[in-house]
Motif scaffolding. Structure first.
Motif, PDB file in Angstrom:
ATOM      1  N   LEU A  46     -45.476   8.082 -28.328  1.00 58.09           N
ATOM      2  CA  LEU A  46     -45.287   9.298 -27.527  1.00 58.09           C
ATOM      3  C   LEU A  46     -46.766   9.520 -26.633  1.00 58.09           C
ATOM      4  CD1 LEU A  46     -42.659  11.447 -29.242  1.00 58.09           C
ATOM      5  CD2 LEU A  46     -42.355   9.917 -27.265  1.00 58.09           C
ATOM      6  N   LEU A  47     -47.771   9.516 -27.270  1.00 54.80           N
ATOM      7  CA  LEU A  47     -48.923   9.738 -26.798  1.00 54.80           C
ATOM      8  C   LEU A  47     -49.342   8.819 -25.678  1.00 54.80           C
ATOM      9  CD1 LEU A  47     -51.178  10.397 -29.997  1.00 54.80           C
ATOM     10  CD2 LEU A  47     -50.489  12.283 -28.387  1.00 54.80           C
ATOM     11  N   VAL A  48     -48.969   7.739 -25.688  1.00 59.22           N
ATOM     12  CA  VAL A  48     -49.282   6.699 -24.679  1.00 59.22           C
ATOM     13  C   VAL A  48     -48.570   6.552 -23.378  1.00 59.22           C
ATOM     14  CG1 VAL A  48     -50.921   5.673 -26.464  1.00 59.22           C
ATOM     15  CG2 VAL A  48     -48.490   4.587 -25.694  1.00 59.22           C
ATOM     16  N   LEU A  49     -47.303   7.032 -23.649  1.00 60.61           N
ATOM     17  CA  LEU A  49     -46.373   6.806 -22.702  1.00 60.61           C
ATOM     18  C   LEU A  49     -46.699   7.493 -21.119  1.00 60.61           C
ATOM     19  CD1 LEU A  49     -42.821   6.772 -24.551  1.00 60.61           C
ATOM     20  CD2 LEU A  49     -43.981   4.957 -23.578  1.00 60.61           C
ATOM     21  N   PRO A  50     -47.078   8.525 -21.349  1.00 60.72           N
ATOM     22  CA  PRO A  50     -47.750   9.216 -19.974  1.00 60.72           C
ATOM     23  C   PRO A  50     -48.658   8.131 -19.056  1.00 60.72           C
ATOM     24  CG  PRO A  50     -47.961  10.832 -21.725  1.00 60.72           C
ATOM     25  CD  PRO A  50     -47.729   9.568 -22.565  1.00 60.72           C
ATOM     26  N   GLY A  51     -49.485   7.328 -19.843  1.00 61.41           N
ATOM     27  CA  GLY A  51     -50.162   6.474 -19.143  1.00 61.41           C
ATOM     28  C   GLY A  51     -49.134   5.431 -18.311  1.00 61.41           C
ATOM     29  N   VAL A  52     -47.860   5.044 -18.501  1.00 63.19           N
ATOM     30  CA  VAL A  52     -47.266   4.258 -17.744  1.00 63.19           C
ATOM     31  C   VAL A  52     -47.060   5.030 -16.465  1.00 63.19           C
ATOM     32  CG1 VAL A  52     -44.685   3.469 -17.799  1.00 63.19           C
ATOM     33  CG2 VAL A  52     -46.028   3.513 -19.856  1.00 63.19           C
ATOM     34  N   ILE A  53     -46.869   6.193 -16.419  1.00 68.93           N
ATOM     35  CA  ILE A  53     -46.668   6.880 -15.086  1.00 68.93           C
ATOM     36  C   ILE A  53     -48.030   6.486 -14.218  1.00 68.93           C
ATOM     37  CG2 ILE A  53     -46.393   9.350 -13.674  1.00 68.93           C
ATOM     38  CD1 ILE A  53     -45.019  10.226 -16.322  1.00 68.93           C
ATOM     39  N   ALA A  54     -49.085   6.620 -14.787  1.00 70.19           N
ATOM     40  CA  ALA A  54     -50.183   6.376 -13.951  1.00 70.19           C
ATOM     41  C   ALA A  54     -50.455   4.858 -13.479  1.00 70.19           C
ATOM     42  CB  ALA A  54     -51.664   6.601 -14.955  1.00 70.19           C
ATOM     43  N   LEU A  55     -49.929   4.088 -14.571  1.00 73.77           N
ATOM     44  CA  LEU A  55     -49.943   2.528 -14.093  1.00 73.77           C
ATOM     45  C   LEU A  55     -48.751   2.278 -12.866  1.00 73.77           C
ATOM     46  CD1 LEU A  55     -50.348   0.773 -17.492  1.00 73.77           C
ATOM     47  CD2 LEU A  55     -51.883   1.150 -15.730  1.00 73.77           C
TER      48      LEU A  55
ATOM     49  N   GLY B 240     -50.650  -1.084 -31.117  1.00 73.73           N
ATOM     50  CA  GLY B 240     -49.023  -0.976 -31.033  1.00 73.73           C
ATOM     51  C   GLY B 240     -48.467   0.029 -29.983  1.00 73.73           C
ATOM     52  N   ALA B 241     -49.090   1.270 -29.919  1.00 72.61           N
ATOM     53  CA  ALA B 241     -48.584   2.224 -29.097  1.00 72.61           C
ATOM     54  C   ALA B 241     -48.725   1.591 -27.524  1.00 72.61           C
ATOM     55  CB  ALA B 241     -49.354   3.329 -29.086  1.00 72.61           C
ATOM     56  N   ILE B 242     -49.677   0.945 -27.363  1.00 74.26           N
ATOM     57  CA  ILE B 242     -49.985   0.437 -25.947  1.00 74.26           C
ATOM     58  C   ILE B 242     -48.951  -0.722 -25.584  1.00 74.26           C
ATOM     59  CG2 ILE B 242     -51.481  -0.622 -24.407  1.00 74.26           C
ATOM     60  CD1 ILE B 242     -53.786   1.050 -25.679  1.00 74.26           C
ATOM     61  N   MET B 243     -48.563  -1.692 -26.762  1.00 74.78           N
ATOM     62  CA  MET B 243     -47.878  -2.469 -26.360  1.00 74.78           C
ATOM     63  C   MET B 243     -46.312  -2.031 -26.191  1.00 74.78           C
ATOM     64  SD  MET B 243     -46.386  -5.484 -29.207  1.00 74.78           S
ATOM     65  CE  MET B 243     -45.233  -4.638 -30.198  1.00 74.78           C
ATOM     66  N   VAL B 244     -46.103  -1.126 -26.773  1.00 72.88           N
ATOM     67  CA  VAL B 244     -44.623  -0.375 -26.291  1.00 72.88           C
ATOM     68  C   VAL B 244     -44.814   0.134 -24.865  1.00 72.88           C
ATOM     69  CG1 VAL B 244     -43.025   1.499 -26.930  1.00 72.88           C
ATOM     70  CG2 VAL B 244     -44.043   0.145 -28.904  1.00 72.88           C
ATOM     71  N   ALA B 245     -45.839   0.753 -24.443  1.00 78.54           N
ATOM     72  CA  ALA B 245     -46.029   1.227 -23.291  1.00 78.54           C
ATOM     73  C   ALA B 245     -45.826  -0.078 -22.212  1.00 78.54           C
ATOM     74  CB  ALA B 245     -47.204   2.228 -23.298  1.00 78.54           C
ATOM     75  N   GLY B 246     -46.447  -1.073 -22.486  1.00 79.89           N
ATOM     76  CA  GLY B 246     -46.391  -2.181 -21.501  1.00 79.89           C
ATOM     77  C   GLY B 246     -44.884  -2.738 -21.346  1.00 79.89           C
ATOM     78  N   ILE B 247     -44.143  -2.809 -22.487  1.00 80.70           N
ATOM     79  CA  ILE B 247     -42.980  -3.219 -22.650  1.00 80.70           C
ATOM     80  C   ILE B 247     -41.971  -2.214 -21.490  1.00 80.70           C
ATOM     81  CG2 ILE B 247     -40.626  -3.333 -24.035  1.00 80.70           C
ATOM     82  CD1 ILE B 247     -42.381  -4.257 -26.137  1.00 80.70           C
ATOM     83  N   VAL B 248     -42.458  -1.031 -21.684  1.00 78.81           N
ATOM     84  CA  VAL B 248     -41.657   0.212 -20.891  1.00 78.81           C
ATOM     85  C   VAL B 248     -42.116   0.002 -19.572  1.00 78.81           C
ATOM     86  CG1 VAL B 248     -41.403   2.683 -20.482  1.00 78.81           C
ATOM     87  CG2 VAL B 248     -41.506   1.814 -22.670  1.00 78.81           C
ATOM     88  N   LEU B 249     -43.122  -0.409 -19.161  1.00 78.98           N
ATOM     89  CA  LEU B 249     -43.725  -0.566 -17.862  1.00 78.98           C
ATOM     90  C   LEU B 249     -43.045  -1.913 -17.264  1.00 78.98           C
ATOM     91  CD1 LEU B 249     -45.663   0.117 -15.409  1.00 78.98           C
ATOM     92  CD2 LEU B 249     -47.422  -1.394 -16.497  1.00 78.98           C
ATOM     93  N   LEU B 250     -42.802  -3.004 -18.219  1.00 79.66           N
ATOM     94  CA  LEU B 250     -42.118  -4.114 -17.798  1.00 79.66           C
ATOM     95  C   LEU B 250     -40.724  -3.865 -17.277  1.00 79.66           C
ATOM     96  CD1 LEU B 250     -41.567  -7.168 -17.856  1.00 79.66           C
ATOM     97  CD2 LEU B 250     -41.303  -7.127 -20.228  1.00 79.66           C
TER      98      LEU B 250
ATOM     99  N   SER C   5     -49.530  -2.027 -34.817  1.00 84.54           N
ATOM    100  CA  SER C   5     -48.570  -1.350 -35.842  1.00 84.54           C
ATOM    101  C   SER C   5     -47.964  -0.185 -35.032  1.00 84.54           C
ATOM    102  CB  SER C   5     -49.590  -0.582 -37.091  1.00 84.54           C
ATOM    103  OG  SER C   5     -49.129   0.287 -37.767  1.00 84.54           O
ATOM    104  N   LEU C   6     -46.633   0.140 -35.415  1.00 86.47           N
ATOM    105  CA  LEU C   6     -45.904   0.867 -34.629  1.00 86.47           C
ATOM    106  C   LEU C   6     -45.772   2.468 -35.299  1.00 86.47           C
ATOM    107  CD1 LEU C   6     -43.105  -1.625 -33.396  1.00 86.47           C
ATOM    108  CD2 LEU C   6     -45.405  -0.968 -32.217  1.00 86.47           C
ATOM    109  N   SER C   7     -45.763   3.501 -34.546  1.00 91.75           N
ATOM    110  CA  SER C   7     -45.729   4.685 -35.012  1.00 91.75           C
ATOM    111  C   SER C   7     -45.028   5.462 -33.578  1.00 91.75           C
ATOM    112  CB  SER C   7     -47.075   5.368 -35.261  1.00 91.75           C
ATOM    113  OG  SER C   7     -46.705   6.908 -35.472  1.00 91.75           O
TER     114      SER C   7
ATOM    115  N   ALA D 166     -51.372  -8.452 -24.047  1.00 90.89           N
ATOM    116  CA  ALA D 166     -52.787  -8.576 -24.501  1.00 90.89           C
ATOM    117  C   ALA D 166     -52.849  -7.602 -25.731  1.00 90.89           C
ATOM    118  CB  ALA D 166     -53.617  -7.899 -23.270  1.00 90.89           C
ATOM    119  N   SER D 167     -52.132  -6.317 -25.860  1.00 87.98           N
ATOM    120  CA  SER D 167     -52.117  -5.521 -27.032  1.00 87.98           C
ATOM    121  C   SER D 167     -51.565  -6.169 -28.153  1.00 87.98           C
ATOM    122  CB  SER D 167     -51.300  -4.243 -26.693  1.00 87.98           C
ATOM    123  OG  SER D 167     -51.997  -3.623 -25.317  1.00 87.98           O
ATOM    124  N   ALA D 168     -50.601  -7.239 -28.065  1.00 86.27           N
ATOM    125  CA  ALA D 168     -50.029  -7.890 -29.276  1.00 86.27           C
ATOM    126  C   ALA D 168     -50.948  -8.630 -29.924  1.00 86.27           C
ATOM    127  CB  ALA D 168     -48.933  -8.857 -28.618  1.00 86.27           C
ATOM    128  N   PHE D 169     -52.054  -9.034 -29.421  1.00 85.29           N
ATOM    129  CA  PHE D 169     -53.284  -9.651 -29.872  1.00 85.29           C
ATOM    130  C   PHE D 169     -54.440  -8.791 -30.536  1.00 85.29           C
ATOM    131  CE2 PHE D 169     -50.603 -13.137 -28.203  1.00 85.29           C
ATOM    132  CZ  PHE D 169     -50.541 -13.908 -29.241  1.00 85.29           C
TER     133      PHE D 169
END
Length: 458
Positions: free
Chosen positions: A262-271, A105-115, A255-257, A308-311
Motif C-alpha cells: 500500500l505504501l508503493v501503490l501511489p507511485g503507480v499514479i506518477a508512472l 516485493g512491494a514494487i513488483m506488485v505495483a508493476g503488475i498493477v501498472l501492467l 517478499s510480499l507485505s 526487474a523487481s522480481a530479481f
C-alpha cells in the motif's frame, strides 16, 4: 515490414529521422552511446538512494528498454531508466523495518498493477485515466511523493558531509540551468563526477571527516569520504552479486507485505502520468498518432518494473532525458535505443564499474538528492499550472488539502497492531477520495488535458 528492419536514411541538416528509420550503423551507435550518457546519472543515483544495486539496475534498464520497444512494436522510441516515483515509498518501508526484499516485493506488485492499467487503457482508451486522475489529483500525488523525501535528505545524506553536499547541489543547479544544450540534460551525471572529485580533494587536503556514514547513521565516526576498497576487490566481468547494505543478496526474490504494498501503490499514479505525458511528447515531436500505443507503453513499463523487481532490480520508467536528446537531434530511430540498451547491459556486467558508483560519497548524494527531490515535488505544481487548475474553486482547494498534509506530514491511520496507513499511501487515498467526493456535479476548473502535460522532472 519486419519489426527489425529500418529504412536507412541520409537526412539533410534539420531533417527528422523517424522511429522506423535509422542512420548508418556507425552514426546510430554514436547516438545510442549518447542516450546511455543521458540516462546514466539518474539510473544509477536512484538505486543508490533506495539501497538497491546500481549494476543490476543499469543491466535491467537495458533489458527492460528492449522489452518496451518490442511490446510497443518499435513505434514509441523511449528508454526505461530507474524510476524516482518509488523513492519516498522505499524510504517509508525501510523506516518501518522492511528490508530490500520487502522493497522489491512491494514494487513488483505495483508493476503488475501498472501492467493491468495498461491493458485496460489499451482496450478502453486513455479517457478513463483522465477521468479518474485529473490534473488536480495527479499534481497533488506527485507533489507529496517529492516533498515526502525531505527528511531523507536532511537525516541521512546531507549530514554525511554538509560542505560537499552544498558544493554539489550548487554545481548541479548551475549545470542544469546554465550549461548549454545537451550538457544541461546530463546535469545529474556531471554533478556526480564533480562531487566525487571534490570529495577526493577534501580527503587529501583536510583528511578524514567525522560524521555519520551510509552504513550506520546512528553514530558519527572518522572515515574517508572516498573509499575504493570494494572497487579494488571487484571483478571486471561478471553478473551482479554480493550483499546489499542490509545484508540481502543483490539478486534476490521479493517478499510480499500488504502494508508495504500500500505504501508503493501511489507511485503507480506518477508512472501513469509520466508514461502518458512522454508518449504525447514523442507523438508531438514525430508527428505520429501514438494514442493506439498508449496502453502498450503503460503496460510495458509495468511489466518491465515487475520483471526487474522480481530479481532484486529497480523500478523503471520512460526517461525525459532521452526524449530531450531526441528533441535536440531530431533522430527518433528506435534502432539507437537498441544500441543504448546493449551498452547498458554490458555496463551492468562490469562489477568494478558498479563498485565505483556504489562508492559515491554520502555528501555527493546529499547534494544531488536535495535538488532532485525538490524537483519531483515541484513537478506537481507544474502539472497544476500547465493545466490551469483553479484553486479559487473549493473543489480543488479543500478537496486536495487534507491529503497533501497527511502525506507530507506523515499522518498515520492505525487499523490494528499489524496494519496501518500513513504518509504517501494515506495521503494519496485522501486526495483521490476527497476530490471525487466533493467534485460530484461540480466543475473543478479547466483540466481537460489530463495527465498529457506531465513532464518528468529529471
Amino acid at each position: 515490414m519486419s519489426m527489425f528492419k529500418w529504412d536507412v536514411v541520409h537526412p539533410a541538416p534539420g531533417e527528422a529521422v523517424g522511429p522506423r528509420q535509422r542512420l548508418p550503423w556507425g552514426k546510430t551507435a554514436g547516438l545510442g552511446a549518447q542516450h546511455v550518457v543521458a540516462m546514466f546519472g539518474a539510473t544509477f543515483v536512484f538505486p543508490l538512494v533506495m539501497g538497491l544495486d546500481p549494476n543490476l539496475a543499469i543491466m535491467f534498464s537495458g533489458i527492460c528498454t528492449i522489452l518496451f520497444l518490442l511490446i510497443c512494436q518499435n513505434r514509441v522510441p523511449s528508454y526505461l531508466g530507474t524510476s524516482a516515483s518509488f523513492v519516498a515509498s522505499v524510504a517509508a518501508i525501510r523506516s518501518q523495518g522492511g528490508d530490500s526484499s520487502d522493497v522489491t516485493g512491494a514494487i513488483m506488485v505495483a508493476g503488475i498493477v501498472l501492467l493491468l492499467v495498461g491493458v485496460l487503457v489499451h482496450f478502453s482508451g486513455a479517457g478513463l485515466i483522465h477521468k479518474i486522475l485529473p490534473p488536480a489529483v495527479t499534481g497533488a500525488v506527485v507533489m507529496l511523493i517529492g516533498f515526502n523525501l525531505a527528511p531523507v535528505v536532511a537525516g541521512i545524506y546531507w549530514p554525511q558531509d554538509q560542505w560537499v553536499a552544498l558544493l554539489t547541489a550548487t554545481f548541479m543547479v548551475c549545470a542544469a540551468v546554465l550549461f548549454p544544450g545537451f550538457w544541461s540534460r546530463i546535469a545529474v551525471f556531471l554533478a556526480l563526477i564533480f562531487g566525487y572529485l571534490v570529495s577526493w580533494i577534501f580527503d587529501g587536503v583536510f583528511g578524514q571527516i567525522h560524521s555519520i556514514t551510509g552504513a550506520d547513521i546512528t553514530k558519527e565516526v572518522d572515515h574517508d569520504r572516498v573509499s575504493w576498497s570494494l572497487v579494488k576487490a571487484a571483478d571486471w566481468i561478471g553478473f551482479p552479486s554480493g550483499k546489499l547494505a542490509d545484508g540481502v543478496s543483490v539478486v534476490h526474490g521479493p517478499s510480499l507485505s500488504l502494508t508495504f504494498i500500500l505504501l508503493v501503490l501511489p507511485g503507480v499514479i506518477a508512472l501513469i502520468a509520466e508514461n502518458t505525458g512522454h508518449v504525447k511528447a514523442v507523438a508531438e515531436m514525430t508527428g505520429e498518432d501514438l494514442d493506439p500505443y498508449m496502453g502498450r507503453a503503460i503496460g510495458a513499463d509495468g511489466f518491465a518494473t515487475a520483471l526487474a523487481s522480481a530479481f532484486g532490480g529497480s523500478p523503471t520508467t520512460t526517461y525525459a532525458e532521452n526524449i530531450g536528446v531526441m528533441g535536440a537531434t531530431k533522430v527518433y530511430s528506435t534502432a539507437a535505443y537498441y544500441v543504448a540498451a546493449a551498452v547498458a547491459i554490458l555496463l551492468g556486467l562490469c562489477p568494478k564499474f558498479g563498485a565505483i558508483v556504489s562508492a559515491t560519497p554520502g555528501g555527493v548524494l546529499g547534494g544531488i538528492t536535495v535538488v532532485l527531490y525538490g524537483m519531483i515535488g515541484l513537478v506537481g505544481a507544474k502539472i497544476w499550472v500547465e493545466n490551469r487548475v483553479d484553486f479559487g474553486n473549493p473543489v480543488n482547494m479543500v478537496g486536495l488539502a487534507a491529503g497533501l498534509i497527511a502525506g507530507i506530514g506523515g499522518v498515520t491511520l492505525t487499523f490494528s497492531d499489524n496494519f496501518e496507513l500513513s504518509g504517501i499511501a494515506l495521503g494519496t487515498i485522501l486526495v483521490i477520495v476527497y476530490f471525487h467526493l466533493v467534485n460530484r456535479g461540480h466543475h473543478a476548473g479547466p483540466q481537460h488535458r489530463g495527465a498529457d502535460e506531465v513532464t518528468h522532472a529529471l
